[in-house]
Design an enzyme around this catalytic site. Sequence first.
Site, PDB file in Angstrom:
ATOM      1  CG  HIS A  32      39.429  39.677  36.738  1.00  0.00           C
ATOM      2  ND1 HIS A  32      39.795  40.586  35.765  1.00  0.00           N
ATOM      3  CD2 HIS A  32      38.170  40.021  37.113  1.00  0.00           C
ATOM      4  CE1 HIS A  32      38.793  41.430  35.557  1.00  0.00           C
ATOM      5  NE2 HIS A  32      37.800  41.114  36.354  1.00  0.00           N
ATOM      6  CE1 TYR A  35      43.747  44.905  40.691  1.00  0.00           C
ATOM      7  CE2 TYR A  35      41.995  43.404  41.317  1.00  0.00           C
ATOM      8  CZ  TYR A  35      42.421  44.517  40.640  1.00  0.00           C
ATOM      9  OH  TYR A  35      41.523  45.240  39.890  1.00  0.00           O
ATOM     10  CG  HIS A  78      34.595  43.761  29.914  1.00  0.00           C
ATOM     11  ND1 HIS A  78      33.441  43.293  29.372  1.00  0.00           N
ATOM     12  CD2 HIS A  78      34.634  43.267  31.180  1.00  0.00           C
ATOM     13  CE1 HIS A  78      32.776  42.562  30.263  1.00  0.00           C
ATOM     14  NE2 HIS A  78      33.491  42.540  31.372  1.00  0.00           N
ATOM     15  CG  ASN A  79      41.684  44.377  28.039  1.00  0.00           C
ATOM     16  OD1 ASN A  79      41.063  45.400  27.785  1.00  0.00           O
ATOM     17  ND2 ASN A  79      42.737  44.367  28.830  1.00  0.00           N
ATOM     18  CD  GLU A 295      32.181  36.666  35.720  1.00  0.00           C
ATOM     19  OE1 GLU A 295      32.319  37.463  34.761  1.00  0.00           O
ATOM     20  OE2 GLU A 295      33.129  36.078  36.263  1.00  0.00           O
TER      21      GLU A 295
END
Length: 730
Positions: A32, A35, A78-79, A295
């Site tokens: 995430h 990459y 934001h799956n 987070e």
Amino acid sequence: MSTAAQSRATLETARAPNLTELGVFSAMWNEHCSYKSSRIHLKKFPTKGPRVLQGPGENAGVVDLGGGLAVAFKMESHNHPSFIEPYQGAATGVGGILRDVFTMGARPIALLDSLRFGAVDHDRTPWLAGGVVSGIAGYGNCIGVPTVGGETYFHPCYNENILVNVMCAGTLRADAIFRGTASGLGNPVIYVGAATGRDGIHGASMASAGFDEKALEKRPTVQVGDPFREKLLLEACLELMKKGAVIGIQDMGAAGLTSSSAEMAGRAGTGLILRLDAVPRREEEMTPYELMLSESQERMLLVAQRGREGEVREIFARWDLPMAVVGEVTGDGRLRVESEGGIVADLPVRALTDDAPLYERPLRPERGLPSADPIGTLPEEKDLGPSLLALAAHPNQGLKKPIWRQYDHMVRTNTLTPPGGDAALLRLKGTAKALALTTDGNARYCMLDPYAGGMLAVAEAARNLSCTGALPLAMTNCLNFGNPERPAVMAQFAAAIEGMAEACRALNVPVVSGNVSFYNETQGVDIYPTPVVGMVGLLEEAGRRAGHGLQREGDLLFLLHPAREAPLPPGGAHEYVWVRCGQEGGQPPAISLVAEAAVQALCREGILGGFIRSAHDLSEGGLGMALAESCLASPASRLGARVRLPEGSGRADGRLFGESASRILVSVPPASEGRLREAAERAGVGLAAIGAAAGSALRVDAPDGFPLLDVELSALQAAWCGALDEVFGT
């Protein structure tokens, strides 16, 4: 010192990382954040252009709109969080993309979304869809940024892994762009926003792994958002930026304090000292590991000019936001983290950022769906009216009002067109201009042929903007794919990017930002490859815009198409076949990018020249659905059409519902027919006269006059308006 001596010195000082350092590396090196599987392929995108002020690598891309004005925009996914906890997952996705935009110095003016849910009859789909839409509405409405457009599709491949992609655009002065850099030795590093808690720890890692039967147990890794605090943060940061005290600013998004600090230092080639004892927190006995990886939402990290801390403190105090000096910029290229008088992490910044792993994963293309076109398995119907009604009543094609009625799409009074058209249009106050925005993607095309599917996604997005009269300027993307450790998935990814890149070059649309979302899988089953394009365009005169609804009785209907192709080639009626029998296969629509550019240019010329009254592109459901939607979008939904299909080969249903690319349905005043024909001949674009706007029904005849369908608009509207009843209980 010789190279050999340097190597020996490195070995002598090497040590095992401690827990906090392992956590930092784990966050920065996961898919995430790093990459690592996609970087070599993303380099194929064109990223430069005469209007590009900021390309990929920052929080958002920035494009020049002229007159000293610019637009910053980006799309993010934001799956996984939205599948686990749909309301908060979607809400915090909105919050994160808003922060990406206003950290550039831009005021957010619009949100769009691209949503993919499972089959309508899947037991979790109504709960997931309802939660996601409520989350997007709850956050966007509260902060006062309109959600003006998007797309929503339902397919069984998303039953266990939905997609929630959100795009944000904001305006700013072209000479006042802020970036996420930590420069200036000795400058203070400042934390501002919500206090840190334990929510969201390992969120980035969760987004870099597939789901299994224990997916819902990951709920603690989903953050909880507070849009009212975000509003305060937005206004405070924009005010502070105007003061000139900010050197660099970054959202604490994925991996929180870890990624924001490392990435800011990495861009500037500097180092940082972070003092965790100063970090505001809302839970007791938080460890350095937790503080670095939390987070928690609505937090920012910024670097200010040394000596101006008082100004920063005064502004944030006035907006009732916690603020703390948590470190300073150094010149040694290391990230040092202090806690309770000791060093808890000491790492080279470059190792966390530029030197993160880079994988060139193996590629092995595999055919995802049958090559035979399944339309041949369907019996030919003499009356295609029931098929059109079935298409209009399907959740993929039906009216999405149960979704967008929950969004405040008029807040800030910039919105010129309501959701539901080809693209959203927003006025740029103080100018005569309008900004056009759209999101587009077709996973079925990519499953059939990822190269062609990627190309078609870019072309359709640009075509949608052109149907309003706007010139496409630049794009962002959200690349949603399965497990990159599978060669077939990586082959899909690489091919889709190549197709998208080729379309970008042909249509002069550079890529200025984007996001990759891998590991969209559950128990080893990948979603269809779903690259989503978000594109912005510019309309120099907002008053010369077009919608897709038919405007006046007697207006003539024409089909713009590539000159060397039939107006309606047979076959490729993918959504029609899916609705009729649930089968997929064949090939995606063929496309000539040269012809695509010519068709779009003619459409824009006609709209700006005043001789095209309405324009609507042909996509899912082909000409049949384009006609239906244009009638339903007419004033009071009362203007029908009489149409005769142009001459052609193949089945009538295949031509009526075929999804041929580079086709635009336009309506023209009878007095302007000559101007359209002259412009089409000059542009080398095909033009087929197919009928006129008339009556209160949609009637389509075969070339020989045989009636194919005759449907009253009242029946068509009833089917269309009820398409999402099963999902939202409306």
